[in-house]
Design a protein around this motif. Sequence first.
Motif, PDB file in Angstrom:
ATOM      1  N   ARG A   6      45.853  61.647  36.575  1.00 50.21           N
ATOM      2  CA  ARG A   6      45.567  62.178  37.898  1.00 50.21           C
ATOM      3  C   ARG A   6      45.184  61.039  38.818  1.00 50.21           C
ATOM      4  O   ARG A   6      44.364  60.207  38.485  1.00 50.21           O
ATOM      5  CB  ARG A   6      44.451  63.203  37.830  1.00 50.21           C
ATOM      6  N   HIS A   7      45.784  61.026  40.018  1.00 50.76           N
ATOM      7  CA  HIS A   7      45.544  59.952  40.969  1.00 50.76           C
ATOM      8  C   HIS A   7      44.813  60.431  42.209  1.00 50.76           C
ATOM      9  O   HIS A   7      44.598  59.670  43.128  1.00 50.76           O
ATOM     10  CB  HIS A   7      46.875  59.297  41.369  1.00 50.76           C
ATOM     11  N   SER A  35      46.363  69.376  43.573  1.00 52.98           N
ATOM     12  CA  SER A  35      46.091  67.975  43.879  1.00 52.98           C
ATOM     13  C   SER A  35      47.263  67.429  44.683  1.00 52.98           C
ATOM     14  O   SER A  35      48.238  68.146  44.941  1.00 52.98           O
ATOM     15  CB  SER A  35      45.913  67.164  42.586  1.00 52.98           C
ATOM     16  N   LEU A  36      47.179  66.176  45.067  1.00 53.45           N
ATOM     17  CA  LEU A  36      48.288  65.552  45.785  1.00 53.45           C
ATOM     18  C   LEU A  36      49.515  65.396  44.890  1.00 53.45           C
ATOM     19  O   LEU A  36      50.628  65.289  45.374  1.00 53.45           O
ATOM     20  CB  LEU A  36      47.885  64.174  46.319  1.00 53.45           C
ATOM     21  N   SER A  37      49.304  65.409  43.582  1.00 48.37           N
ATOM     22  CA  SER A  37      50.417  65.176  42.670  1.00 48.37           C
ATOM     23  C   SER A  37      50.923  66.409  41.935  1.00 48.37           C
ATOM     24  O   SER A  37      51.938  66.341  41.247  1.00 48.37           O
ATOM     25  CB  SER A  37      50.032  64.102  41.648  1.00 48.37           C
ATOM     26  N   GLY A  38      50.240  67.561  42.083  1.00 46.52           N
ATOM     27  CA  GLY A  38      50.720  68.735  41.378  1.00 46.52           C
ATOM     28  C   GLY A  38      49.823  69.942  41.529  1.00 46.52           C
ATOM     29  O   GLY A  38      48.848  69.931  42.278  1.00 46.52           O
ATOM     30  N   ALA A  39      50.171  70.987  40.780  1.00 45.41           N
ATOM     31  CA  ALA A  39      49.429  72.248  40.846  1.00 45.41           C
ATOM     32  C   ALA A  39      49.447  72.917  39.483  1.00 45.41           C
ATOM     33  O   ALA A  39      50.396  72.779  38.712  1.00 45.41           O
ATOM     34  CB  ALA A  39      50.048  73.171  41.888  1.00 45.41           C
ATOM     35  N   ARG A  40      48.396  73.663  39.221  1.00 42.97           N
ATOM     36  CA  ARG A  40      48.305  74.505  38.022  1.00 42.97           C
ATOM     37  C   ARG A  40      48.391  75.943  38.503  1.00 42.97           C
ATOM     38  O   ARG A  40      47.614  76.373  39.368  1.00 42.97           O
ATOM     39  CB  ARG A  40      46.971  74.243  37.331  1.00 42.97           C
ATOM     40  N   PRO A  72      59.353  69.595  46.389  1.00 41.16           N
ATOM     41  CA  PRO A  72      60.091  69.552  45.130  1.00 41.16           C
ATOM     42  C   PRO A  72      59.140  69.210  43.987  1.00 41.16           C
ATOM     43  O   PRO A  72      58.223  68.402  44.148  1.00 41.16           O
ATOM     44  CB  PRO A  72      61.122  68.440  45.357  1.00 41.16           C
ATOM     45  N   ALA A  73      59.347  69.851  42.846  1.00 42.03           N
ATOM     46  CA  ALA A  73      58.431  69.661  41.711  1.00 42.03           C
ATOM     47  C   ALA A  73      59.183  69.855  40.399  1.00 42.03           C
ATOM     48  O   ALA A  73      60.299  70.380  40.369  1.00 42.03           O
ATOM     49  CB  ALA A  73      57.282  70.662  41.809  1.00 42.03           C
ATOM     50  N   ASP A  74      58.535  69.430  39.327  1.00 40.09           N
ATOM     51  CA  ASP A  74      59.036  69.658  37.974  1.00 40.09           C
ATOM     52  C   ASP A  74      57.966  70.383  37.179  1.00 40.09           C
ATOM     53  O   ASP A  74      56.772  70.094  37.324  1.00 40.09           O
ATOM     54  CB  ASP A  74      59.336  68.326  37.272  1.00 40.09           C
ATOM     55  N   VAL A  75      58.391  71.304  36.329  1.00 37.17           N
ATOM     56  CA  VAL A  75      57.471  71.949  35.393  1.00 37.17           C
ATOM     57  C   VAL A  75      57.124  70.905  34.338  1.00 37.17           C
ATOM     58  O   VAL A  75      58.019  70.311  33.735  1.00 37.17           O
ATOM     59  CB  VAL A  75      58.124  73.183  34.741  1.00 37.17           C
ATOM     60  N   VAL A  76      55.832  70.645  34.137  1.00 34.76           N
ATOM     61  CA  VAL A  76      55.421  69.650  33.141  1.00 34.76           C
ATOM     62  C   VAL A  76      54.715  70.270  31.944  1.00 34.76           C
ATOM     63  O   VAL A  76      54.635  69.649  30.890  1.00 34.76           O
ATOM     64  CB  VAL A  76      54.530  68.538  33.750  1.00 34.76           C
ATOM     65  N   ARG A  77      54.223  71.487  32.103  1.00 37.45           N
ATOM     66  CA  ARG A  77      53.532  72.144  30.989  1.00 37.45           C
ATOM     67  C   ARG A  77      53.615  73.651  31.171  1.00 37.45           C
ATOM     68  O   ARG A  77      53.478  74.160  32.274  1.00 37.45           O
ATOM     69  CB  ARG A  77      52.078  71.688  30.913  1.00 37.45           C
ATOM     70  N   VAL A  78      53.819  74.333  30.056  1.00 39.13           N
ATOM     71  CA  VAL A  78      53.826  75.797  30.040  1.00 39.13           C
ATOM     72  C   VAL A  78      52.986  76.236  28.852  1.00 39.13           C
ATOM     73  O   VAL A  78      53.180  75.752  27.741  1.00 39.13           O
ATOM     74  CB  VAL A  78      55.275  76.338  29.896  1.00 39.13           C
ATOM     75  N   LEU A  85      52.771  72.130  37.453  1.00 27.99           N
ATOM     76  CA  LEU A  85      53.839  71.462  38.189  1.00 27.99           C
ATOM     77  C   LEU A  85      53.408  70.055  38.561  1.00 27.99           C
ATOM     78  O   LEU A  85      52.250  69.826  38.903  1.00 27.99           O
ATOM     79  CB  LEU A  85      54.147  72.208  39.496  1.00 27.99           C
ATOM     80  N   ARG A  86      54.359  69.125  38.517  1.00 34.94           N
ATOM     81  CA  ARG A  86      54.141  67.779  39.052  1.00 34.94           C
ATOM     82  C   ARG A  86      55.060  67.645  40.258  1.00 34.94           C
ATOM     83  O   ARG A  86      56.269  67.821  40.148  1.00 34.94           O
ATOM     84  CB  ARG A  86      54.474  66.699  38.044  1.00 34.94           C
ATOM     85  N   PHE A  87      54.452  67.352  41.413  1.00 26.44           N
ATOM     86  CA  PHE A  87      55.238  67.208  42.638  1.00 26.44           C
ATOM     87  C   PHE A  87      56.060  65.936  42.598  1.00 26.44           C
ATOM     88  O   PHE A  87      55.611  64.903  42.123  1.00 26.44           O
ATOM     89  CB  PHE A  87      54.328  67.174  43.870  1.00 26.44           C
TER      90      PHE A  87
END
Length: 105
Positions: A6-7, A35-40, A72-78, A85-87
């Motif tokens: 996390r940044h 966060s700036l880099s993703g979402a749960r 735009p994002a990628d699923v990183v964990r399910v 998601l990671r943006f």
Amino acid sequence: MQAEQRHSIRKKISLNIVVNHDLAYSERWKVRDLSLSGARLEAARNGLLPGTPVEAVLTLKEHDGYGLHRVPADVVRVDRDGVALRFRRYDDRTYTALVNFLYSS
């Protein structure tokens, strides 16, 4: 498996988000933290797998109103609790809206 890095701050919130997947699939989910880099997201898996590209659509306050932001994002964990998601790269307007939202009181 590499640990998630996390940044920026991660803020626990209650916010709705629309996730678009594969042009024909959209669903509204609840954001648990952002966060700036993703979402749960608190969400059923609905066939999303890690590595799946999606578009996260957020409504964030801007100036005197609200603006729609397509990220735009990628699923990183399910897992059983939801989806992470990671943006990917997004525009300066979205960055400013996220910073203002995350770093406000």
